[in-house]
Design an enzyme around this catalytic site. Structure first.
Site, mmCIF file in Angstrom:
data_model
loop_
_atom_site.group_PDB
_atom_site.id
_atom_site.type_symbol
_atom_site.label_atom_id
_atom_site.label_comp_id
_atom_site.label_asym_id
_atom_site.label_seq_id
_atom_site.Cartn_x
_atom_site.Cartn_y
_atom_site.Cartn_z
ATOM 1 N N THR A 62 0.842 -1.196 0.000
ATOM 2 C CA THR A 62 0.000 0.000 0.000
ATOM 3 C C THR A 62 0.873 1.240 0.000
ATOM 4 O O THR A 62 2.097 1.169 -0.168
ATOM 5 C CB THR A 62 -1.050 -0.064 1.143
ATOM 6 N N LYS A 66 3.591 1.509 -3.857
ATOM 7 C CA LYS A 66 3.044 0.719 -4.975
ATOM 8 C C LYS A 66 3.876 0.822 -6.249
ATOM 9 O O LYS A 66 3.882 -0.105 -7.063
ATOM 10 C CB LYS A 66 1.601 1.144 -5.273
ATOM 11 N N ASP A 102 -6.207 -3.478 -7.983
ATOM 12 C CA ASP A 102 -7.040 -2.314 -7.632
ATOM 13 C C ASP A 102 -8.139 -2.055 -8.667
ATOM 14 O O ASP A 102 -9.299 -1.839 -8.329
ATOM 15 C CB ASP A 102 -6.172 -1.052 -7.506
ATOM 16 N N GLY A 130 -1.749 8.160 -9.055
ATOM 17 C CA GLY A 130 -1.600 6.711 -9.015
ATOM 18 C C GLY A 130 -2.929 5.974 -8.971
ATOM 19 O O GLY A 130 -3.074 4.923 -9.596
ATOM 20 N N ALA A 131 -3.896 6.517 -8.252
ATOM 21 C CA ALA A 131 -5.193 5.840 -8.140
ATOM 22 C C ALA A 131 -5.854 5.742 -9.514
ATOM 23 O O ALA A 131 -6.446 4.714 -9.864
ATOM 24 C CB ALA A 131 -6.090 6.588 -7.159
ATOM 25 N N MET A 220 -13.479 6.828 -4.592
ATOM 26 C CA MET A 220 -12.591 5.730 -4.184
ATOM 27 C C MET A 220 -12.211 5.810 -2.711
ATOM 28 O O MET A 220 -11.671 4.860 -2.150
ATOM 29 C CB MET A 220 -11.334 5.738 -5.038
ATOM 30 N N GLY A 242 -15.599 3.929 -1.600
ATOM 31 C CA GLY A 242 -14.659 2.930 -2.092
ATOM 32 C C GLY A 242 -14.473 1.712 -1.194
ATOM 33 O O GLY A 242 -13.548 0.929 -1.419
HETATM 34 P P1 ATR Z 1 -2.729 9.032 -5.759
HETATM 35 O O1 ATR Z 1 -1.522 8.237 -6.101
HETATM 36 O O2 ATR Z 1 -3.410 8.635 -4.485
HETATM 37 O O3 ATR Z 1 -3.709 9.166 -6.877
HETATM 38 P P2 ATR Z 1 -1.399 11.525 -6.285
HETATM 39 O O4 ATR Z 1 -0.544 10.919 -7.304
HETATM 40 O O5 ATR Z 1 -0.820 12.492 -5.327
HETATM 41 O O6 ATR Z 1 -2.123 10.470 -5.378
HETATM 42 O O7 ATR Z 1 -2.626 12.198 -7.047
HETATM 43 C C1 ATR Z 1 -3.614 12.848 -6.355
HETATM 44 C C2 ATR Z 1 -4.670 13.316 -7.347
HETATM 45 O O8 ATR Z 1 -5.606 14.135 -6.646
HETATM 46 C C3 ATR Z 1 -4.106 14.169 -8.465
HETATM 47 O O9 ATR Z 1 -4.901 13.980 -9.614
HETATM 48 C C4 ATR Z 1 -4.275 15.584 -7.889
HETATM 49 O O10 ATR Z 1 -4.345 16.601 -8.831
HETATM 50 P P3 ATR Z 1 -2.984 17.268 -9.401
HETATM 51 O O11 ATR Z 1 -2.431 16.285 -10.377
HETATM 52 O O12 ATR Z 1 -3.429 18.530 -10.014
HETATM 53 O O13 ATR Z 1 -2.092 17.471 -8.206
HETATM 54 C C5 ATR Z 1 -5.610 15.427 -7.213
HETATM 55 N N1 ATR Z 1 -5.834 16.425 -6.159
HETATM 56 C C6 ATR Z 1 -5.270 16.461 -4.942
HETATM 57 N N2 ATR Z 1 -5.755 17.495 -4.220
HETATM 58 C C7 ATR Z 1 -6.656 18.136 -5.019
HETATM 59 C C8 ATR Z 1 -7.512 19.267 -4.850
HETATM 60 N N3 ATR Z 1 -7.529 19.962 -3.709
HETATM 61 N N4 ATR Z 1 -8.319 19.624 -5.873
HETATM 62 C C9 ATR Z 1 -8.300 18.922 -7.027
HETATM 63 N N5 ATR Z 1 -7.522 17.836 -7.249
HETATM 64 C C10 ATR Z 1 -6.710 17.449 -6.256
#
Ligand code: ATR
Length: 277
Positions: A62, A66, A102, A130-131, A220, A242
């Protein structure tokens, strides 16, 4: 001899995986134990190999490991290569096989638990981290009609769409800027929130008419009502969190390890009961 499995992450105390796999093992009469391992980032490789060398049969991976764990695998499933991340390892004496369950977990939750067949449906995916990478392959494989990715940082959404373009076949895989989405009159059958925005209490604004009649809004995140879920409820569409995906990705991992498919329904119900209590 009792077989050993574990989930490794940082943090890990919140993980429901030990409870889920213990329930699967009890249900199917499998002789196994499943523990949670807290690991500092610099110790990831040695901790996984140590677990394997002590007789561990498999692991779940996790956050935040990952992606990194892919480097340890001697073999990667197609889902791992597509997602660029792994959440399940199978150990043998000489091999470490990496899988990613996933996306299949999401699709099974949507199609089996929520009875929402995806074939021919239009999907809006919010987020490009990543999600999102983990679920795009299985969503495309479920034969949705269109998949549109919208992200706060549009370049990342473009990168995601580009990296799956060879896999999308006749499915319309595209990205829209957030501004274009706000002005567009497009409606979607399924809107999936794969951003971590719900955790910070903020999110991208969405147009009120984003949902088709009978649409499903899926977040999710589990264990809390996000702004996205509240928004969707106000539009009177079906809303899901999720938790089902969490249990289904575990069920897929259990199946890979043990060759048996556990029943996820009773485990989801028990976790919901605990959440409510
Ligand atoms: P994960 O691997 O869990 O998906 P991540 O790679 O940090 O985590 O990605 C988080 C996602 O949430 C990204 O799409 C991010 O948008 P950015 O690419 O612009 O950073 C999005 N995200 C996080 N906080 C946000 C917010 N306050 N409003 C809109 N999108 C957000």
């Amino acid at each position: 001899m009792t077989d050993r499995y574990a989930v490794i992450g940082h943090p890990i105390a919140h993980s429901k995986s030990p409870q889920i796999h213990a329930a699967f093992a009890a249900q199917t009469g499998q002789d196994l134990v499943y523990e949670a391992i807290l690991c500092e980032p610099e110790a990831l490789k040695s901790r996984i190999l140590e677990f394997r060398d002590q007789g561990g049969r498999g692991m779940n991976i996790t956050l935040p490991f990952k992606q990194e764990v892919m480097g340890l695998a001697t073999e990667q499933s197609p889902a791992v290569r597509l997602a660029g991340a792994a959440n399940t390892l199978i150990f043998s004496k000489t091999q470490i096989i990496a899988h990613n369950t996933d996306g299949l977990g999401l699709v099974r939750d949507l199609e089996v638990n929520l009875q929402f067949p995806l074939a021919g449906k239009s999907v809006l995916l919010l987020g490009a981290g990543g999600a999102s990478y983990g679920v795009v392959g299985p969503l495309l494989a479920a034969a949705v009609s269109a998949l549109v990715v919208v992200n706060r940082t549009q370049d990342k959404a473009r990168g995601l769409v580009d990296s799956f373009s060879h896999f999308s076949g006749s499915i319309a895989l595209s990205t829209l800027s957030h501004g274009d989405l706000m002005e567009s009159s497009r409606r979607f059958d399924v809107v999936i929130n794969a951003t971590s925005a719900g955790l910070s209490g903020q999110m991208l604004a969405l147009p009120k008419n984003i949902f088709s009649p009978g649409a499903l809004a899926y977040d999710m995140v589990y264990g809390r009502e996000t702004i996205f879920m509240a928004f969707a409820r106000a539009q009177a569409v079906q809303v899901a969190d999720g938790l089902g995906m969490l249990v289904e990705q575990a069920a897929e991992a259990f199946y890979l390890w043990r060759g048996l498919r556990p029943q996820s329904g009773p485990v989801i119900n028990e976790l919901r009961r605990q959440e409510a209590g």
